[in-house]
Design a protein around this motif. Structure first.
Motif, PDB file in Angstrom:
ATOM      1  N   LEU A  25      11.706  25.930  12.296  1.00 28.05           N
ATOM      2  CA  LEU A  25      10.896  26.991  12.888  1.00 28.05           C
ATOM      3  C   LEU A  25      10.234  27.844  11.810  1.00 28.05           C
ATOM      4  N   LEU A  26      10.945  28.081  10.726  1.00 25.00           N
ATOM      5  CA  LEU A  26      10.366  28.858   9.624  1.00 25.00           C
ATOM      6  C   LEU A  26       9.163  28.135   9.029  1.00 25.00           C
ATOM      7  N   VAL A  29       6.177  28.414  11.511  1.00 20.30           N
ATOM      8  CA  VAL A  29       5.533  29.730  11.471  1.00 20.30           C
ATOM      9  C   VAL A  29       4.674  29.870  10.225  1.00 20.30           C
ATOM     10  N   SER A  31       3.056  27.679   8.684  1.00 14.92           N
ATOM     11  CA  SER A  31       1.826  26.888   8.752  1.00 14.92           C
ATOM     12  C   SER A  31       0.673  27.643   9.412  1.00 14.92           C
ATOM     13  N   PHE A  32       0.990  28.697  10.173  1.00 13.02           N
ATOM     14  CA  PHE A  32      -0.061  29.463  10.835  1.00 13.02           C
ATOM     15  C   PHE A  32      -0.536  30.649  10.007  1.00 13.02           C
ATOM     16  N   CYS A  63       7.495  19.514  12.491  1.00 10.25           N
ATOM     17  CA  CYS A  63       8.560  20.488  12.189  1.00 10.25           C
ATOM     18  C   CYS A  63       9.815  20.327  13.051  1.00 10.25           C
ATOM     19  N   THR A  96       2.877  21.978   6.897  1.00 10.29           N
ATOM     20  CA  THR A  96       3.976  21.231   7.515  1.00 10.29           C
ATOM     21  C   THR A  96       3.978  19.772   7.093  1.00 10.29           C
TER      22      THR A  96
END
Length: 400
Positions: A25-26, A29, A31-32, A63, A96
């Motif tokens: 998840l890290l 996030v 990647s955005f 991911c 990612t």
């Protein structure tokens, strides 16, 4: 520092899937973040495309499977590879894309079955990807595709190395555990031999002697009392031994010491063995293992004297030096003799029959191991004038 350690402990207690999901998840996030756009892995050098709705699917494919990279490495690697292929074909170039390297290392480290088949299929799938990128106008030459493929192989190789290292460490720990268990079994057998053999031998000799005292009630009563006392002593020693072998026992375990040699000699005398005890020097306040080994050497030697040289004059000499303890236990040529190592000695039978008390040879071997462990010297053998002599030099400090 205490709070950080507590947090670390709580993190380690979490299920491995939850820990890996947190990292996945890290990465998603990250990647955005606008600062990281167009800074991901690029294969084919196609012009970067702005993020759209399909980007979310690509990021999820790259991911989220990392959460099961250790439990289901094949599933993780297939899904991440699919997401990576879409990422490159659509030219999103998200950060990612690094998930592919993580998935490869994880597969190399945790994949147990069909490893070769998995590697072949993934290698075969790489060729259509390279051809598709080339048809889309990629300026990447064959050298670039080959170089990238070699980097993928390197990731798999790193994982395989980690796997072999982990397997070697597991094998080493298993070997250490087996060695420790074997040493513990040997130690338990040695302790049981020392405790049981001595007391049972004394009881058998005393009981045999009682058969010849039926006409002397006073001496018979004393002999039977000696058997009773020896049995009680055996029970007490066995209880202490069981306490020693019980890891969760809270009470202090008492081990035999040189201060009990007089009691040991007296018990052997009551069994009918004429023993002379000579003590030279003063025992140190604390000699550690040396004190315990000294007691065992004298105990086993007197046990052998009872079994193989019953009725022989036996001399126990213990000399306490500044750095070592010297023990000598010898029997003369009288009495009934059987060499505890090689069989009968020459000698006349003068006491109750004890020929049934055979030996296993563990006693002297156990003594030698005890003394050698402390860096001392041990010898046992027949004397020129008859009899048997045991010598031991026991350092008060174990070798480093």
């Amino acid at each position: 520092m205490i709070e950080l350690r507590r947090i670390t402990d709580l993190w380690r207690r979490l299920d491995v899937t939850i820990r890996d999901l947190s990292f996945a998840l890290l990465l998603a996030v990250a990647s955005f973040l606008p600062a990281l756009h167009d800074h991901g892995t690029q294969l084919g050098d196609l012009p970067a495309r702005p993020f759209d709705a399909l980007t979310i699917v690509v990021i999820a494919l790259e991911c989220l499977p990392l959460a099961v990279r250790r439990r289901w490495p094949t599933v993780c690697l297939v899904l991440v590879s699919l997401g990576f292929a879409l990422d490159q074909l659509r030219a999103y170039h998200t950060v990612t894309g690094t998930a592919l390297a993580i998935a490869l290392v994880s597969a190399g480290a945790y994949l147990e079955r069909h490893r070769r088949l998995t590697a072949i299929l993934l290698s075969a799938a790489y060729l259509p990807l390279a051809l598709a990128l080339d048809r889309l106008g990629s300026p990447e030459g064959p050298e670039g595709y080959v170089t990238f493929y070699l980097l993928l192989v390197l990731g798999w190789g790193i994982g395989s190395w980690l796997r072999s290292t982990r397997a070697a460490e597991a094998e080493r720990r298993r070997h250490v555990a087996e060695t420790t268990r074997a040493a513990e079994r040997t130690r338990i057998a040695r302790e049981l031999h020392d405790v049981v053999t001595h007391h049972v031998t004394a009881m058998v000799v005393q009981a045999e002697a009682a058969r010849y005292l039926t006409a002397a009630p006073d001496r018979l009563d004393a002999s039977l009392s000696a058997v009773t006392d020896t049995g009680r002593r055996a029970i007490a020693d066995l209880r202490h031994l069981l306490d020693l072998l019980t890891p969760d026992h809270d009470a202090d375990v008492r081990l035999p010491s040189v201060g009990e040699l007089h009691m040991l000699v007296e018990q052997t005398r009551r069994a009918g063995q004429p023993v002379e005890f000579i003590e030279e020097g003063t025992p140190a306040r604390s000699t550690g293992s040396a004190e315990f080994v000294t007691y065992r050497v004298v105990q086993e030697s007197l046990t052998n004297a009872l079994k193989y040289a019953h009725g022989s004059r036996t001399v126990v000499r213990v000399r306490f030096g500044e750095k070592e303890i010297t023990v000598e236990v010898g029997t003369d040529g009288s009495g009934s003799h059987t060499d505890p190592r090689n069989g009968p000695w020459n000698g006349s039978h003068t006491g109750p029959h004890t020929g049934s008390l055979g030996g296993s040879g563990r006693g002297l071997a156990g003594l030698r191991e005890r003394v050698d462990a402390l860096g001392g010297d041990f010898s046992a053998g027949g004397q020129s004038g008859g009899g048997f002599l045991v010598r031991a030099r026991i350092p008060m400090e174990s070798p480093s």
